[in-house]
Design an enzyme around this catalytic site. Sequence first.
Site, PDB file in Angstrom:
ATOM      1  N   ARG A   1     102.628  86.575  28.579  1.00 43.17           N
ATOM      2  CA  ARG A   1     103.113  86.506  27.259  1.00 43.17           C
ATOM      3  C   ARG A   1     102.858  85.057  26.812  1.00 43.17           C
ATOM      4  O   ARG A   1     103.213  84.074  27.325  1.00 43.17           O
ATOM      5  CB  ARG A   1     104.631  86.997  27.258  1.00 43.17           C
ATOM      6  CG  ARG A   1     105.177  86.583  25.910  1.00 43.17           C
ATOM      7  CD  ARG A   1     106.526  87.318  25.708  1.00 43.17           C
ATOM      8  NE  ARG A   1     107.494  86.870  26.302  1.00 43.17           N
ATOM      9  CZ  ARG A   1     108.765  87.395  26.468  1.00 43.17           C
ATOM     10  NH1 ARG A   1     109.135  88.433  25.832  1.00 43.17           N
ATOM     11  NH2 ARG A   1     109.640  86.645  27.146  1.00 43.17           N
TER      12      ARG A   1
ATOM     13  N   ARG B   1     107.087  80.868  26.732  1.00 46.34           N
ATOM     14  CA  ARG B   1     108.701  80.549  26.776  1.00 46.34           C
ATOM     15  C   ARG B   1     108.922  79.847  27.978  1.00 46.34           C
ATOM     16  O   ARG B   1     108.807  79.926  29.176  1.00 46.34           O
ATOM     17  CB  ARG B   1     109.293  82.024  26.569  1.00 46.34           C
ATOM     18  CG  ARG B   1     109.912  82.270  25.086  1.00 46.34           C
ATOM     19  CD  ARG B   1     110.332  83.686  24.707  1.00 46.34           C
ATOM     20  NE  ARG B   1     111.110  84.028  25.750  1.00 46.34           N
ATOM     21  CZ  ARG B   1     111.640  85.246  25.643  1.00 46.34           C
ATOM     22  NH1 ARG B   1     111.516  86.139  24.760  1.00 46.34           N
ATOM     23  NH2 ARG B   1     112.777  85.702  26.258  1.00 46.34           N
TER      24      ARG B   1
ATOM     25  N   LYS C   1     111.083  95.406  24.416  1.00 49.04           N
ATOM     26  CA  LYS C   1     111.849  95.732  23.292  1.00 49.04           C
ATOM     27  C   LYS C   1     111.522  95.085  21.997  1.00 49.04           C
ATOM     28  O   LYS C   1     111.459  95.451  21.054  1.00 49.04           O
ATOM     29  CB  LYS C   1     113.367  95.081  24.002  1.00 49.04           C
ATOM     30  CG  LYS C   1     114.167  95.543  25.039  1.00 49.04           C
ATOM     31  CD  LYS C   1     115.113  95.097  25.259  1.00 49.04           C
ATOM     32  CE  LYS C   1     115.211  93.651  25.855  1.00 49.04           C
ATOM     33  NZ  LYS C   1     114.318  93.288  26.831  1.00 49.04           N
TER      34      LYS C   1
ATOM     35  N   ARG D   1     116.184  86.278  35.506  1.00 53.42           N
ATOM     36  CA  ARG D   1     116.608  87.076  34.623  1.00 53.42           C
ATOM     37  C   ARG D   1     116.595  88.675  34.940  1.00 53.42           C
ATOM     38  O   ARG D   1     117.414  89.411  34.444  1.00 53.42           O
ATOM     39  CB  ARG D   1     115.668  86.957  33.310  1.00 53.42           C
ATOM     40  CG  ARG D   1     115.797  85.826  32.624  1.00 53.42           C
ATOM     41  CD  ARG D   1     114.531  85.256  31.744  1.00 53.42           C
ATOM     42  NE  ARG D   1     114.085  86.080  30.849  1.00 53.42           N
ATOM     43  CZ  ARG D   1     112.893  86.321  30.495  1.00 53.42           C
ATOM     44  NH1 ARG D   1     111.780  85.728  30.917  1.00 53.42           N
ATOM     45  NH2 ARG D   1     112.767  87.172  29.177  1.00 53.42           N
TER      46      ARG D   1
ATOM     47  N   ARG E   1     124.601  93.471  26.123  1.00 50.87           N
ATOM     48  CA  ARG E   1     123.635  93.192  27.314  1.00 50.87           C
ATOM     49  C   ARG E   1     124.772  93.284  28.541  1.00 50.87           C
ATOM     50  O   ARG E   1     124.391  92.692  29.652  1.00 50.87           O
ATOM     51  CB  ARG E   1     123.341  91.691  27.302  1.00 50.87           C
ATOM     52  CG  ARG E   1     121.844  91.539  27.793  1.00 50.87           C
ATOM     53  CD  ARG E   1     121.307  90.260  27.447  1.00 50.87           C
ATOM     54  NE  ARG E   1     120.326  89.823  27.586  1.00 50.87           N
ATOM     55  CZ  ARG E   1     119.168  89.715  27.127  1.00 50.87           C
ATOM     56  NH1 ARG E   1     119.282  90.231  25.777  1.00 50.87           N
ATOM     57  NH2 ARG E   1     118.156  89.171  27.510  1.00 50.87           N
TER      58      ARG E   1
HETATM   59  P1  AP5 Z   1     108.300  91.741  24.628  1.00 50.47           P
HETATM   60  O1  AP5 Z   1     108.272  92.964  23.642  1.00 50.47           O
HETATM   61  O2  AP5 Z   1     108.151  90.395  24.307  1.00 50.47           O
HETATM   62  O3  AP5 Z   1     109.456  92.427  25.734  1.00 50.47           O
HETATM   63  P2  AP5 Z   1     111.107  91.909  25.726  1.00 50.47           P
HETATM   64  O4  AP5 Z   1     111.630  93.289  26.239  1.00 50.47           O
HETATM   65  O5  AP5 Z   1     111.338  91.890  24.207  1.00 50.47           O
HETATM   66  O6  AP5 Z   1     111.083  90.772  26.775  1.00 50.47           O
HETATM   67  P3  AP5 Z   1     112.117  89.663  26.465  1.00 50.47           P
HETATM   68  O7  AP5 Z   1     111.620  88.631  27.357  1.00 50.47           O
HETATM   69  O8  AP5 Z   1     112.321  88.985  25.067  1.00 50.47           O
HETATM   70  O9  AP5 Z   1     113.651  90.084  26.940  1.00 50.47           O
HETATM   71  P4  AP5 Z   1     114.539  89.481  27.396  1.00 50.47           P
HETATM   72  O10 AP5 Z   1     115.652  90.499  27.287  1.00 50.47           O
HETATM   73  O11 AP5 Z   1     114.791  88.842  28.589  1.00 50.47           O
HETATM   74  O12 AP5 Z   1     114.787  88.246  26.496  1.00 50.47           O
HETATM   75  P5  AP5 Z   1     115.536  87.828  25.020  1.00 50.47           P
HETATM   76  O13 AP5 Z   1     114.757  87.129  23.991  1.00 50.47           O
HETATM   77  O14 AP5 Z   1     116.210  88.997  24.495  1.00 50.47           O
HETATM   78  O15 AP5 Z   1     107.093  92.254  25.689  1.00 50.47           O
HETATM   79  C1  AP5 Z   1     106.794  91.345  26.964  1.00 50.47           C
HETATM   80  C2  AP5 Z   1     105.211  91.138  26.838  1.00 50.47           C
HETATM   81  O16 AP5 Z   1     104.541  92.347  27.253  1.00 50.47           O
HETATM   82  C3  AP5 Z   1     104.405  90.340  25.476  1.00 50.47           C
HETATM   83  O17 AP5 Z   1     103.278  89.782  25.914  1.00 50.47           O
HETATM   84  C4  AP5 Z   1     103.643  91.866  24.724  1.00 50.47           C
HETATM   85  O18 AP5 Z   1     102.632  91.463  23.978  1.00 50.47           O
HETATM   86  C5  AP5 Z   1     103.504  92.736  26.084  1.00 50.47           C
HETATM   87  N1  AP5 Z   1     103.660  94.156  25.694  1.00 50.47           N
HETATM   88  C6  AP5 Z   1     104.726  94.580  25.150  1.00 50.47           C
HETATM   89  N2  AP5 Z   1     104.634  95.848  25.351  1.00 50.47           N
HETATM   90  C7  AP5 Z   1     103.479  96.193  26.013  1.00 50.47           C
HETATM   91  C8  AP5 Z   1     102.865  97.492  26.323  1.00 50.47           C
HETATM   92  N3  AP5 Z   1     103.191  98.570  26.089  1.00 50.47           N
HETATM   93  N4  AP5 Z   1     101.375  97.117  26.906  1.00 50.47           N
HETATM   94  C9  AP5 Z   1     100.981  96.072  27.398  1.00 50.47           C
HETATM   95  N5  AP5 Z   1     101.547  94.800  27.153  1.00 50.47           N
HETATM   96  C10 AP5 Z   1     102.913  95.077  26.321  1.00 50.47           C
HETATM   97  O19 AP5 Z   1     116.894  86.854  25.713  1.00 50.47           O
HETATM   98  C11 AP5 Z   1     116.384  85.560  26.017  1.00 50.47           C
HETATM   99  C12 AP5 Z   1     117.607  84.852  26.402  1.00 50.47           C
HETATM  100  O20 AP5 Z   1     118.597  84.692  25.385  1.00 50.47           O
HETATM  101  C13 AP5 Z   1     118.579  85.480  27.714  1.00 50.47           C
HETATM  102  O21 AP5 Z   1     117.998  85.382  28.889  1.00 50.47           O
HETATM  103  C14 AP5 Z   1     119.950  85.022  27.145  1.00 50.47           C
HETATM  104  O22 AP5 Z   1     119.930  83.490  27.958  1.00 50.47           O
HETATM  105  C15 AP5 Z   1     119.989  84.865  25.679  1.00 50.47           C
HETATM  106  N6  AP5 Z   1     120.661  86.449  25.328  1.00 50.47           N
HETATM  107  C16 AP5 Z   1     119.887  86.954  24.324  1.00 50.47           C
HETATM  108  N7  AP5 Z   1     120.730  88.077  24.237  1.00 50.47           N
HETATM  109  C17 AP5 Z   1     121.806  87.805  24.874  1.00 50.47           C
HETATM  110  C18 AP5 Z   1     123.098  88.747  25.052  1.00 50.47           C
HETATM  111  N8  AP5 Z   1     123.330  89.670  24.181  1.00 50.47           N
HETATM  112  N9  AP5 Z   1     124.339  87.820  25.615  1.00 50.47           N
HETATM  113  C19 AP5 Z   1     124.136  86.719  26.331  1.00 50.47           C
HETATM  114  N10 AP5 Z   1     123.117  86.175  26.205  1.00 50.47           N
HETATM  115  C20 AP5 Z   1     121.967  86.638  25.388  1.00 50.47           C
HETATM  116 MG    MG Z   2     112.231  90.118  23.372  1.00 50.15          MG
END
Ligand code: AP5
Ligand code: MG
Length: 226
Positions: free
Chosen positions: A135, A168, A21, A179, A96
């Site tokens: 990552r 992270r 994402k 997660r 979410r």
């Molecule tokens: P990346 O682009 O970083 O993936 P992502 O989908 O953004 O993964 P996240 O781990 O950030 O998602 P998440 O939803 O768990 O965490 P968030 O920060 O939102 O890609 C991942 C890896 O793959 C990278 O190394 C990248 O280089 C590689 N890659 C990407 N695309 C690729 C491809 N096509 N081919 C090969 N490699 C590739 O949330 C974190 C925490 O915050 C949550 O757990 C929660 O506690 C809190 N939080 C956030 N939003 C909310 C909400 N709305 N409500 C409540 N709590 C929330």
């Molecule tokens: Mg992310």
Amino acid sequence: MMAGNTSGMRIVLLGPPGAGKGTQAKKLVDALGIPHVSTGDMFRRMVALGGDLGVRIQAIIGSGHLVPDAETCEVVETFLTRESLWDRFMLDGFPRTVPQAETFDSMLSKRGKRLDAVVAIDLSEQNVLARLGGRKSCPKCGSVYHDVSLPPKMAGLCDRDGARLTVREDDQPEKILERLRVYVRQTQPLLDYYERAGSVRRVDGTADAGEVSARILAALRDGQND
Ligand code: AP5
Ligand code: MG
């Protein structure tokens, strides 16, 4: 739900942890000129600021669970208002949960707005583990790398500012699994919610990042007359 004349301006990106994402939102910002709004990044900035709130948020994120809905919705509403972004955003990580989506719908309708597209990036659990297991992130500018698919030019250092890359806290193997469980329980039902409201554009995230961007852009174009 889909507004033909403003299609492409108010977009929600859905998908499991590690689906890409953040990677895609950053790429699409250039292609579409829509600001990237990530609640995960917002919460990580709050953690970096410290204080009681930062410590509390850090404990929640570190456990792999979600920040409470009311608090999350308030953070998003305040941010979109302060930055004047109610007409154009690429939301990554919000909504979410179904209650967050319901609250967000009322925030939008209160302002006479609606979502233009919900893009769901699909990725298998096996691929999620490979993506998150490799990552690395820059603690200074937030740039994201991957040991295999996107290594930095100098091992362990950010290409943009030279800062030492970190893992992270929630990318430890047992946290990733938690997660994923949270995703299945609390976020996956959103797909049904948005399917009922209009068309979700599903995109297979199993390809290199450039190809996935092309698929998302094609899915957004295809849905323009919904
Ligand atoms: P990346 O682009 O970083 O993936 P992502 O989908 O953004 O993964 P996240 O781990 O950030 O998602 P998440 O939803 O768990 O965490 P968030 O920060 O939102 O890609 C991942 C890896 O793959 C990278 O190394 C990248 O280089 C590689 N890659 C990407 N695309 C690729 C491809 N096509 N081919 C090969 N490699 C590739 O949330 C974190 C925490 O915050 C949550 O757990 C929660 O506690 C809190 N939080 C956030 N939003 C909310 C909400 N709305 N409500 C409540 N709590 C929330
Ligand atoms: Mg992310």
